[in-house]
Design a protein around this motif. Structure first.
Motif, PDB file in Angstrom:
ATOM      1  N   GLN A 283      18.009  51.424  37.061  1.00 20.48           N
ATOM      2  CA  GLN A 283      18.808  50.231  36.770  1.00 20.48           C
ATOM      3  C   GLN A 283      20.300  50.552  36.653  1.00 20.48           C
ATOM      4  O   GLN A 283      21.126  49.725  37.039  1.00 20.48           O
ATOM      5  N   TYR A 284      20.634  51.715  36.137  1.00 21.17           N
ATOM      6  CA  TYR A 284      22.033  52.095  35.946  1.00 21.17           C
ATOM      7  C   TYR A 284      22.247  53.411  36.695  1.00 21.17           C
ATOM      8  O   TYR A 284      21.877  54.485  36.209  1.00 21.17           O
TER       9      TYR A 284
ATOM     10  N   GLU B 145      22.307  59.723  37.024  1.00 22.95           N
ATOM     11  CA  GLU B 145      23.536  60.076  37.729  1.00 22.95           C
ATOM     12  C   GLU B 145      23.221  61.166  38.751  1.00 22.95           C
ATOM     13  O   GLU B 145      22.853  62.275  38.394  1.00 22.95           O
TER      14      GLU B 145
ATOM     15  N   ARG C 166      15.645  54.740  33.788  1.00 21.50           N
ATOM     16  CA  ARG C 166      16.460  53.539  34.046  1.00 21.50           C
ATOM     17  C   ARG C 166      17.914  53.910  34.327  1.00 21.50           C
ATOM     18  O   ARG C 166      18.617  53.193  35.023  1.00 21.50           O
ATOM     19  N   ARG C 167      18.341  55.025  33.770  1.00 19.27           N
ATOM     20  CA  ARG C 167      19.740  55.458  33.927  1.00 19.27           C
ATOM     21  C   ARG C 167      19.745  56.849  34.553  1.00 19.27           C
ATOM     22  O   ARG C 167      19.125  57.767  34.029  1.00 19.27           O
TER      23      ARG C 167
ATOM     24  N   SER D 262      24.655  56.036  39.229  1.00 21.88           N
ATOM     25  CA  SER D 262      25.956  56.438  39.761  1.00 21.88           C
ATOM     26  C   SER D 262      25.770  57.652  40.660  1.00 21.88           C
ATOM     27  O   SER D 262      24.836  58.437  40.487  1.00 21.88           O
TER      28      SER D 262
ATOM     29  N   SER E 208      27.090  45.072  37.899  1.00 22.49           N
ATOM     30  CA  SER E 208      28.327  45.850  37.861  1.00 22.49           C
ATOM     31  C   SER E 208      28.366  46.802  39.055  1.00 22.49           C
ATOM     32  O   SER E 208      27.431  47.582  39.257  1.00 22.49           O
TER      33      SER E 208
ATOM     34  N   ILE F  57      18.374  47.749  40.809  1.00 27.93           N
ATOM     35  CA  ILE F  57      19.585  48.296  40.189  1.00 27.93           C
ATOM     36  C   ILE F  57      20.472  47.174  39.645  1.00 27.93           C
ATOM     37  O   ILE F  57      20.677  46.152  40.299  1.00 27.93           O
ATOM     38  N   LYS F  58      20.993  47.410  38.445  1.00 28.74           N
ATOM     39  CA  LYS F  58      21.933  46.475  37.830  1.00 28.74           C
ATOM     40  C   LYS F  58      23.378  46.992  37.884  1.00 28.74           C
ATOM     41  O   LYS F  58      24.311  46.206  38.019  1.00 28.74           O
ATOM     42  N   THR F  59      23.532  48.299  37.759  1.00 28.87           N
ATOM     43  CA  THR F  59      24.857  48.914  37.782  1.00 28.87           C
ATOM     44  C   THR F  59      24.878  50.012  38.826  1.00 28.87           C
ATOM     45  O   THR F  59      24.013  50.885  38.828  1.00 28.87           O
TER      46      THR F  59
END
Length: 458
Positions: A141-142, A110, A107-108, A144, A206, A169-171
């Motif tokens: 979801q998060y 980078e 979910r997260r 970068s 975001s 994706i949320k962020t």
């Protein structure tokens, strides 16, 4: 994905053979040398995870070997491991490989995209990127993207974005670790890639897209698909966005809580839109006021009534302003009462300007002045202490304040000053106090031990 596939990824990435595990014992067989030494935090995390694994094995007699540990136990351990360690562990056996691909672990993420010729930082392995796109795009979801100064890295980020057609994706954050390399990418390529995410996510909350060629049409796509969920938008230094583009966001994203933009996008119309009854209360407004060439940028003035409308509608809003101007460019600012709460001056600012702050910024909470000149700021600081009753943090760099004036300022502010960062060179000894005495006096009024800084902390 079969375990063998993950083993190939692991071997290509780390250069080590897969580890074999038996009950109660962990063995790692590298080709030639031991694994790289990690920092303390990673070592502690890894030790805790392995210790937890061992304790689980000892407590449950029904466990025949490491590969039979319950999925939820292995998942809990994997959440404490770095990506590389997780990939290594996934090559142990098929059950652990299955855990490696559980959606909760993806979910997260980078993406680190760096060019070996220009950066010493490691990049996310291309094989792993393809695995994520094929198997986990819908789980992200998060997300970068960190890119170095090379245009190739920014283009690679755009290529990945354009493939996230099944994302939720949320962020989303696009981060240039050196110079803004996204600005060197073809605008059409960048906008096309970004709108793939804007269209398909439909749940963006975001977004951080500072220093990018995002434009008004792409913001309209963002709003059309995510107006009900968008809460944070950071888009400083985006030269292709107009005031009309940001006004579109303010008019339709009724849940917007945080907004960061350049001053040229700020307008009375925007502040009034953010103050309308249909909007959820704004919590954080950051404004960058930047000039690269003295005298070539014209700065407009925002009406006091527009500022008042924002504070009336959102009484607790933090209004943060970063100034990178030349002295002659400050005229349009703080001539009337302005509800700014945090002020940062990255270039020299005059005594006259600091005097205006004391008169017209009653909501001020934090003030940082990197440089002023050689004129003592005693009167200006005392005025700020008198008028700015919410001030809790101050930092002074290349400025001058007499020791007596500084003591008076601290005495007036009292223990509410939670951050007091003053360079030792700022303080000018006088007939009342020397530098040796000042820390005792300041500590007495602050209610805690205090010493001048030897180097800036901001």
């Amino acid at each position: 994905m079969a375990a063998a596939t993950t083993v190939n990824y692991y071997t290509n990435y780390s250069g080590s053979r897969p580890c074999r595990m038996k009950r109660g014992r962990l063995s790692i067989k590298p080709d030639s040398e031991v694994l790289p030494i990690c920092d303390g935090a990673v070592k502690r995390r890894r030790s805790a995870a392995v210790g937890f694994l061992c304790s689980q094995s000892q407590q449950h007699d029904s466990v025949e070997d490491w590969g039979n540990l319950p999925h939820h136990v292995v998942l809990h351990i994997f959440q404490y491991l770095s990506l590389v360690d997780r990939a290594r562990a996934s090559s142990v056996c098929r059950p652990w490989n299955d855990v490696f691909h559980i959606p909760d672990l993806w979910r997260r993420f980078e993406f680190e995209l760096n060019q070996p010729a220009t950066s010493y930082l490691k990049s996310t392995h291309p094989d792993l990127i393809q695995q994520i796109i094929k198997r986990h795009a819908q789980h992200l979801q998060y997300v970068s993207f960190k890119v170095d100064s090379c245009t190739e890295s920014a283009e690679a980020a755009c290529d990945i974005l354009s493939q996230l057609v099944n994302c939720t994706i949320k962020t989303l954050g696009l981060i240039s670790t050196a110079r803004p390399s996204f600005m060197n990418v073809s605008q059409s390529h960048f906008v096309s890639a970004l709108t793939v995410v804007f269209v398909n996510s439909k749940s963006l909350s975001s977004i951080k897209i500072d220093d990018t060629p995002v434009d008004d049409p792409s913001l309209k796509v963002l709003v059309a698909n995510n107006s009900d969920t968008l809460k944070l938008l950071k888009m400083s230094s985006c030269p292709h966005v107009s005031p009309a583009g940001i006004l579109c966001v303010a008019d339709q994203c009724h849940g917007l809580r945080e907004l960061a933009l350049n001053y040229h996008l700020l307008s009375d119309e925007l502040l009034l839109a953010l103050s309308s009854e249909k909007h959820v209360h704004l919590e954080h407004l950051r404004i960058d006021v930047v000039s690269e060439n003295p005298g070539q940028t014209q700065f407009h003035t925002i009406k006091k009534s527009s500022w008042d409308a924002v504070v009336h509608h959102s009484p607790k809003v933090n209004i943060v302003m970063y100034f990178f101007l030349y002295e002659e460019e400050f005229d349009p600012f703080f001539c009337e009462q302005t509800p700014v709460t945090h002020l940062y001056f990255g270039r020299a600012v005059s005594k006259e300007m600091l005097g205006r702050i004391g008169l017209n910024c009653p909501r001020l909470v934090e003030l940082v002045v990197c440089a002023n000149g050689l004129e003592p700021l005693d009167e200006e600081l005392i005025r700020i202490a008198e008028r700015c009753k919410n001030l809790t943090a101050i930092g002074l760099g290349e400025c001058e304040v007499t020791c007596s004036g500084f003591i008076e300022f601290v005495k007036m502010c009292g223990s509410r000053l939670t951050q007091l960062s003053i360079m030792e060179e700022v303080l000018v000894p006088d007939n009342s106090y020397s530098l040796e005495q000042i820390h005792n006096e300041v500590s007495k009024y602050l209610g805690r031990m205090w010493f001048p800084d030897m180097m800036p902390t901001w």
